[in-house]
Design an enzyme around this catalytic site. Structure first.
Site, PDB file in Angstrom:
ATOM      1  N   GLU A  33      -8.827  -9.442  -0.719  1.00 33.68           N
ATOM      2  CA  GLU A  33      -7.773  -8.919   0.155  1.00 33.68           C
ATOM      3  C   GLU A  33      -8.127  -9.098   1.628  1.00 33.68           C
ATOM      4  O   GLU A  33      -7.272  -9.404   2.450  1.00 33.68           O
ATOM      5  CB  GLU A  33      -7.510  -7.426  -0.136  1.00 33.68           C
ATOM      6  CG  GLU A  33      -6.788  -7.164  -1.452  1.00 33.68           C
ATOM      7  CD  GLU A  33      -5.357  -7.718  -1.478  1.00 33.68           C
ATOM      8  OE1 GLU A  33      -4.773  -7.914  -0.409  1.00 33.68           O
ATOM      9  OE2 GLU A  33      -4.857  -7.982  -2.585  1.00 33.68           O
ATOM     10  N   TYR A 116      -1.619  -1.339   3.841  1.00 32.87           N
ATOM     11  CA  TYR A 116      -1.305  -2.345   2.829  1.00 32.87           C
ATOM     12  C   TYR A 116      -2.530  -2.660   1.963  1.00 32.87           C
ATOM     13  O   TYR A 116      -2.489  -2.612   0.730  1.00 32.87           O
ATOM     14  CB  TYR A 116      -0.777  -3.649   3.473  1.00 32.87           C
ATOM     15  CG  TYR A 116      -0.989  -4.805   2.534  1.00 32.87           C
ATOM     16  CD1 TYR A 116      -0.177  -4.948   1.415  1.00 32.87           C
ATOM     17  CD2 TYR A 116      -2.067  -5.679   2.691  1.00 32.87           C
ATOM     18  CE1 TYR A 116      -0.420  -5.956   0.484  1.00 32.87           C
ATOM     19  CE2 TYR A 116      -2.315  -6.679   1.770  1.00 32.87           C
ATOM     20  CZ  TYR A 116      -1.490  -6.810   0.673  1.00 32.87           C
ATOM     21  OH  TYR A 116      -1.749  -7.772  -0.257  1.00 32.87           O
ATOM     22  N   ASP A 134       3.277  -5.922   2.172  1.00 32.59           N
ATOM     23  CA  ASP A 134       2.856  -6.932   3.153  1.00 32.59           C
ATOM     24  C   ASP A 134       4.083  -7.746   3.583  1.00 32.59           C
ATOM     25  O   ASP A 134       5.228  -7.379   3.253  1.00 32.59           O
ATOM     26  CB  ASP A 134       1.753  -7.836   2.573  1.00 32.59           C
ATOM     27  CG  ASP A 134       2.291  -8.778   1.503  1.00 32.59           C
ATOM     28  OD1 ASP A 134       3.435  -8.578   1.029  1.00 32.59           O
ATOM     29  OD2 ASP A 134       1.575  -9.733   1.142  1.00 32.59           O
TER      30      ASP A 134
END
Ligand code: SF4
Length: 350
Positions: A33, A116, A134
């Protein structure tokens, strides 16, 4: 509205085989991520493999030096991500005994992690029922539900958050989040969305109203400023003067050459001023190259001047420098702009 079921069915048939999806290890999901925050999957994949190979777990990353992590990160840009990542690895290892927090609320307290990313990690690794919104999710939700308020303003944004959480599949929250992200990147693209092959086309408002090129609506754009740099590439017997950027900014702790920062090209001198620390030289700096480079908030124009000198001062323009041998230049973590210059002009230093 028929949204969640067709979306998950589509995901089951079309989900991308990505290495961080093969398990539920929060370390690897977190790593992916962070890498993908500002990077396309295709580019980020090689970096993901390199990091996992070098640091198979968070404890191994915690033992790394910042220079090592920045070097491995080189070329990905937004280097604060790498610095924050190391800080978080050390915090989790030393303060939390290596145990990654398991709720979005706790994960968001870690450095470099916003709402997020926290929601993505919590839903994918720990099955927490929370929507991760996102840019892809903003686009899919605002188009499907026909949201015509700007999504970069609080009102439009909160409509998207509310709907994403309302339609979230509570048994498969991680898959739901990844399904919308995949749909946004592969089908509901920013330009020319592939509506005819979209699994949720039947109930999509933007498609029905012919507004796919208008939604998501946005109000503001980031102001981009110009930045003009003159780099002095100083050499002495195969050694090059390098300085580490210590000030806050996207290049913090990366290495570049001594520089003059010029606010306006109209007052730019033909040659940069010779710093007082340099021994008298009859030479004029030679303009080797001019490069343009774009950051999210800056358009940079950099000129690179070469000057061979006979001394090796410890400071240039009052800033500490090291004299690195040419063959060890590649060991320093440098901004992509410096990398571009070096790959084209390193033969000038033989
Ligand atoms: S129908 Fe078109 S606009 Fe609507 S969600 Fe699918 S791809 Fe996006």
């Amino acid at each position: 509205m028929n949204f969640t079921s067709p979306l998950l069915n589509w995901y089951d048939a079309h989900s991308r085989n990505l290495p961080w999806r093969e398990q539920k290890d929060p370390y690897k999901i977190w790593l992916s991520e962070i890498i993908l925050q500002q990077t396309r999957v295709e580019q980020g994949m090689a970096y993901y493999y390199a990091f996992v190979e070098r640091y198979p777990g968070i404890r191994q990353m915690a033992d790394a030096t910042e220079d090592e992590v920045l070097k491995l990160w080189q070329g990905l840009g937004y280097y604060s991500r790498a610095r924050n990542m190391l800080h978080t690895a050390q915090f989790v290892t030393r303060q939390l005994n290596g145990s990654f927090p398991s709720t979005a609320k706790e994960i968001q307290k870690l450095k470099g992690i916003g709402p997020y990313t926290a929601a993505a990690i919590a839903s994918i690794a720990f099955n927490e029922p929370i929507a991760a919104v996102d840019g892809n999710v903003l686009r899919v939700i605002s188009r499907f539900f026909g949201i015509q308020d700007p999504v970069d303003k609080p009102d439009g944004r909160s409509q998207v958050d509310t709907l994403a959480n309302e339609y979230l599949n509570r048994l498969r929250p991680g898959d739901f989040n990844q399904a919308i992200m995949d749909l946004g990147s592969q089908v509901c693209k920013p330009r020319n969305p592939l509506c005819s092959s979209c699994p949720i086309q039947k109930d999509c408002m933007a498609n029905a109203l012919g507004l796919t090129d208008k939604i998501p609506m946005k109000q503001g754009k980031t102001k981009v400023s110009e930045w003009h740099l003159d780099y002095l590439v100083l050499t002495n017997k195969g050694h090059i003067a390098m300085k580490q950027r210590t000030r806050q900014g996207v290049w913090k702790n990366l290495w570049d050459f001594p520089e003059t920062n010029i606010s306006s090209p109209t007052v730019r001198d033909e040659f940069p001023e010779i710093p007082s620390e340099i021994s008298h030289s009859t030479q004029i700096p030679e303009l080797l190259a001019t490069f343009s480079h774009k950051l999210s908030h800056r358009d940079i124009t950099a000129r690179f001047f070469l000057l061979h000198i006979s001394n090796t001062p410890d400071t240039i323009n009052g800033q500490n420098v090291i004299w690195t041998p040419k063959k060890r230049f590649g060991e320093l973590a440098v901004p992509i702009l410096i990398e571009k210059f070096w790959s084209k002009h390193q033969q000038n230093f033989d």
